[in-house]
Design a protein around this motif. Structure first.
Motif, PDB file in Angstrom:
ATOM      1  N   LEU A   1      42.808  27.765 -11.805  1.00 13.77           N
ATOM      2  CA  LEU A   1      43.899  28.654 -12.203  1.00 13.77           C
ATOM      3  C   LEU A   1      44.372  29.473 -11.016  1.00 13.77           C
ATOM      4  CD1 LEU A   1      42.793  29.978 -15.697  1.00 13.77           C
ATOM      5  CD2 LEU A   1      44.625  28.392 -15.140  1.00 13.77           C
ATOM      6  N   SER A   2      43.392  30.017 -10.268  1.00 18.44           N
ATOM      7  CA  SER A   2      43.797  30.907  -9.193  1.00 18.44           C
ATOM      8  C   SER A   2      44.418  30.107  -8.053  1.00 18.44           C
ATOM      9  CB  SER A   2      42.609  31.754  -8.744  1.00 18.44           C
ATOM     10  OG  SER A   2      42.221  31.449  -7.459  1.00 18.44           O
ATOM     11  N   ASP A   3      43.979  28.860  -7.879  1.00 19.40           N
ATOM     12  CA  ASP A   3      44.600  27.980  -6.892  1.00 19.40           C
ATOM     13  C   ASP A   3      46.081  27.806  -7.210  1.00 19.40           C
ATOM     14  OD1 ASP A   3      43.262  27.096  -4.725  1.00 19.40           O
ATOM     15  OD2 ASP A   3      43.176  25.007  -5.380  1.00 19.40           O
ATOM     16  N   ALA A   4      46.351  27.497  -8.484  1.00 21.03           N
ATOM     17  CA  ALA A   4      47.737  27.283  -8.891  1.00 21.03           C
ATOM     18  C   ALA A   4      48.540  28.569  -8.728  1.00 21.03           C
ATOM     19  CB  ALA A   4      47.778  26.809 -10.338  1.00 21.03           C
TER      20      ALA A   4
ATOM     21  N   ARG B   1      39.628  36.462  -3.544  1.00 26.42           N
ATOM     22  CA  ARG B   1      38.444  37.328  -3.556  1.00 26.42           C
ATOM     23  C   ARG B   1      37.849  37.365  -4.961  1.00 26.42           C
ATOM     24  NH1 ARG B   1      35.362  38.247   0.602  1.00 26.42           N
ATOM     25  NH2 ARG B   1      33.611  39.039  -0.567  1.00 26.42           N
ATOM     26  N   PHE B   2      38.720  37.313  -5.972  1.00 24.93           N
ATOM     27  CA  PHE B   2      38.216  37.326  -7.344  1.00 24.93           C
ATOM     28  C   PHE B   2      37.321  36.113  -7.580  1.00 24.93           C
ATOM     29  CE2 PHE B   2      38.973  36.000 -11.825  1.00 24.93           C
ATOM     30  CZ  PHE B   2      38.230  36.998 -12.409  1.00 24.93           C
ATOM     31  N   GLU B   3      37.745  34.950  -7.076  1.00 23.63           N
ATOM     32  CA  GLU B   3      36.907  33.754  -7.213  1.00 23.63           C
ATOM     33  C   GLU B   3      35.532  34.005  -6.583  1.00 23.63           C
ATOM     34  OE1 GLU B   3      38.689  30.189  -5.612  1.00 23.63           O
ATOM     35  OE2 GLU B   3      40.665  30.910  -6.171  1.00 23.63           O
ATOM     36  N   ILE B   4      35.544  34.570  -5.385  1.00 19.70           N
ATOM     37  CA  ILE B   4      34.278  34.817  -4.688  1.00 19.70           C
ATOM     38  C   ILE B   4      33.448  35.833  -5.482  1.00 19.70           C
ATOM     39  CG2 ILE B   4      33.268  35.706  -2.562  1.00 19.70           C
ATOM     40  CD1 ILE B   4      35.810  34.747  -1.139  1.00 19.70           C
TER      41      ILE B   4
END
Lengths: 293, 441
Positions: A281-284, A227-230
């Protein structure tokens, strides 16, 4: 090499259907006809829809197609001519980028806190007031349904410009969107720890805090990161309609038009780089959270 | 018994881990709090309190559920106007008056209800407030003078240029140029018929009677046709335009989503490792998807709006482009996850690549694809509202216009209700379709 399973006679293969092959083939034919009719209807609706959209548009498709690369071309040409400015301009806009990221982070945090509470209150088996679960679910639906931009515009009127309207608007939407996902994750939580705590007299908050949260924490954090990415994108867009951050800078530079296109490109590159970096980063981080590595 | 020497270290490790965990479970909430505190400073929360316009909030909330009728008198010409919300399109036609006011030569009496009575004269006015007394206001030698029981309560605001009185029954203002009284009513004004319609102000029972059996008001058209026409062309609420705008928003979402799905389906096969043997082509297709997805829909909207001008087609194209990237990625992942056995089965019958895709892969991925498309359709309904606001089409544009006038808040409330209703309806529609088509319920 005789196919013994169907017997020695060269009869057609027996069929399990009452009418034999005929019924099956008729069924297939009918399905194909229905499928064809549906397909044709769909194509017709799409064609009519695009025609209608084109009619109600200011410019039509074919003339616009030639001009499609005019604007990006103009912007890129100017930015290329002034490419020496780009690193400096990018550096200048880092504070705005930080504001945008702060808006996204704070709204994700606030939204996730509210979503967590709403999710626990609306999950079957965990709810504090089982009869009110429907109410909390509807609240989440409504919070999800209102576009952020709308809340932001109304709040800008009351609170004035700046990051706070954007934070509240994104947090509201986040609470609705995450609430649904959180509640789905909480539904799969093992209820035995909850029962164990209940048997020693733990209150609702203690049961949730000590028995449910440790179970759902990896999933919830993973959803919150996504959600942060979005929300980084959303906060950039909200900046565009008038509350702070890098979106606002982008809007000002774009409104200025020719002469500031190097700034447009610098802001865009900065934002793009930040989004890609955060996504990576968030993917990892999410992979680590979910796989438990 | 060989494990005996291990036990103390095991207990130590366990308790060390517990300590570490406890520390973390304290540190995380503390870290969050510290960050929020930093954000409060960075966002200038204290400054916000001074900048916030709470009176704006009061206006907004008031407009959400009530409307006002302005009764104004010009101090120079003496002309009297009665208008809903003070708007030209809500002005009472000459000769008609609401029944709570009377206008005779030189004297206008306005009943605000609850014993509150305002009287206009020539360049003077009085306001009877029950339990307080009568406020007399007049224009003498270019100055506004006030005569009211002392001490003045704080709901009377007086200066040489302007006297205003605000009570819970209405508002009264006297300036050098005009006298104005607002009376508030619950509800949204003239929602169905504006004042120039013959059906304005009729009760629902009367309207049913008019529609079904009574004489034609206008001999040229039937009453029902007249009512529909008057509602559709209502100048205050513009119901016709609103319906078109909602339709345009849905159209943008529908066209963009489905066209993107149609375009990205063949492209997804190019990007799937188990179908596309050429590494280079696969890599290129994936980078194209990343590019389309990575540049935000906002940027696509701006670029496209420059080329095609504002309108629903531009919005639909913007959704199409960014969704082609999303669908390309998710569809190719779905293709990569198919069961190879069915592919092999179809291959064994001598099928070529297209037939293998059609009969070996498509039936397997169809439910996943359909579910993703329906989910995006719902999410794009929301995006289409936002894109519409930027690109100039649909309900998003009407909403931003209503907000930017900063006075038609009842219209903002109306559009908000419509948008939320539309998105929730699309949400349930896509959920229902998903259940119906995929689970076959």
């Amino acid at each position: 090499m005789v196919d013994v399973s169907f017997g020695p006679s060269p009869d057609p293969r027996p069929s399990g259907l009452p009418g034999g092959n005929h019924a099956y083939l008729a069924l297939m034919r009918r399905r194909r006809v229905y499928g064809g009719i549906l397909m044709m209807l769909f194509v017709l609706v799409m064609a009519a829809g695009w025609r209608l959209a084109e009619e109600r548009n200011a410019g039509d498709f074919l003339t616009g197609l030639h001009r499609l690369d005019d604007f990006p071309g103009e912007v890129l040409a100017e930015a290329w001519a002034k490419r020496a400015n780009l690193p400096g301009l990018m550096w200048d806009h880092v504070p705005s980028l930080i504001e945008t990221l702060n808006i996204a982070a704070v709204s994700t945090l606030l939204g996730a806190l509210v979503a967590g509470a709403l999710a626990l209150l609306s999950t079957r088996g965990l709810a504090r007031w089982p009869r009110l679960t429907v109410l909390f679910r509807r609240a989440q639906d409504a919070a999800r349904a209102i576009p952020e931009i709308v809340v932001a515009l109304v709040l800008i009127y009351i609170l004035g410009g700046g990051p706070v309207p954007a934070v509240l608007a994104i947090a509201l939407h986040t609470a609705g969107a995450l609430g649904k996902l959180f509640s789905e994750a909480a539904e799969n939580a093992d209820l035995r720890p909850v029962e164990g705590l209940a048997s020693v007299g733990a209150g609702w908050v203690q049961r949730m805090w000590l028995a449910v949260l440790p179970q759902v924490a990896p999933n919830w954090s993973s959803y919150a990161l996504l959600r942060f990415e979005i929300n980084v994108r959303a906060s950039a867009i909200l900046g565009f309609v008038g509350s702070g951050g890098i979106g606002y800078d982008l809007k000002l530079a774009m409104q200025w038009g020719g002469g500031k296109y190097d700034q447009v490109v610098a802001i865009f590159l900065l934002l793009f780089a930040a989004i890609v970096l955060i996504d990576r980063l968030s993917d990892a981080a999410r992979r680590r959270l979910v796989k438990g590595a | 018994m060989t494990a005996m020497p291990m036990t103390p270290t095991l207990a130590e490790t366990v308790s060390r881990r517990f300590r570490k965990r406890r520390l973390w479970s304290m540190a995380i909430p503390l870290g969050v709090l510290a960050y929020l505190a930093y954000a409060a400073v960075a966002f200038d929360l204290t400054g916000l309190a001074s900048r916030a316009r709470l009176d704006n909030a009061a206006i907004l909330l008031g407009d959400f559920w009530s409307y006002k009728v302005h009764v104004g008198q010009d101090n120079r010409s003496g002309a009297l106007t009665v208008a809903v919300e003070g708007e030209a399109k809500g002005t009472y036609p000459a000769g008609t008056r609401p029944d709570w006011m009377t206008a005779a030569a030189g004297e206008t009496r306005i009943d605000l209800g609850g014993g509150h009575l305002v009287t206009y004269g020539d360049k003077r006015a009085s306001y009877d407030v029950p339990g307080y007394g009568t406020i007399h206001v007049a224009l003498e030698a270019g100055k506004v003078t006030l005569d009211a029981p002392q001490p003045l309560p704080d709901w009377i605001n007086a200066s040489d240029a302007r006297i205003s009185v605000t009570t819970d029954h209405g508002r009264f203002a006297f300036t050098r140029s005009k006298i104005e009284t607002f009376r508030y009513f619950p509800g949204w004004e003239l929602f169905f018929f504006t004042l120039d319609s013959p059906f304005s102000g009729k009760s629902p029972g009367d309207l049913v009677a008019l529609a079904l059996w009574e004489e034609r008001v206008d001999p040229a058209r039937s009453n029902i046709a007249g009512m529909i026409h008057d509602i559709w062309t209502n100048k205050m609420w513009r119901h016709g335009d609103v319906v078109w705008a909602l339709f345009e928003t849905l159209l943008m979402a529908f066209l963009g989503t489905f066209a993107a799905a149609l375009i990205s389906l063949p492209l997804a096969f190019l990007a799937a490792a188990n179908v596309m043997p050429l590494r280079g082509l696969r890599f290129a297709a994936r980078r194209v998807f990343d590019f389309l997805r990575g540049i935000d829909a906002l940027i696509w909207t701006i670029v496209l709006a420059r080329a095609f001008g504002p309108g629903p087609m531009t919005g639909a194209l913007a959704i199409l482009i960014s969704d082609t990237g999303t669908f390309g990625k998710t569809f190719s992942e779905a293709v990569e996850n198919v069961d190879e056995k069915q592919m092999e089965g179809v291959r064994a019958t001598g099928a070529n690549a297209a037939q293998r895709a059609r009969f070996g892969i498509l039936p397997q991925i169809a439910p996943v694809l359909l579910s993703q498309v329906l989910y995006m359709l719902e999410s794009n309904t929301r995006s289409a509202t936002v894109i519409g606001a930027i690109v100039g089409g649909g309900i998003g544009l009407m909403l931003t216009q209503a907000i930017s006038t900063q006075k038609d808040w009842e219209e903002v409330a109306y559009y908000l209700v419509l948008i939320v209703g539309m998105v929730m309806a699309m949400d349930s529609l896509s959920g229902w379709l998903r259940r119906k088509l995929i689970k076959g319920e």
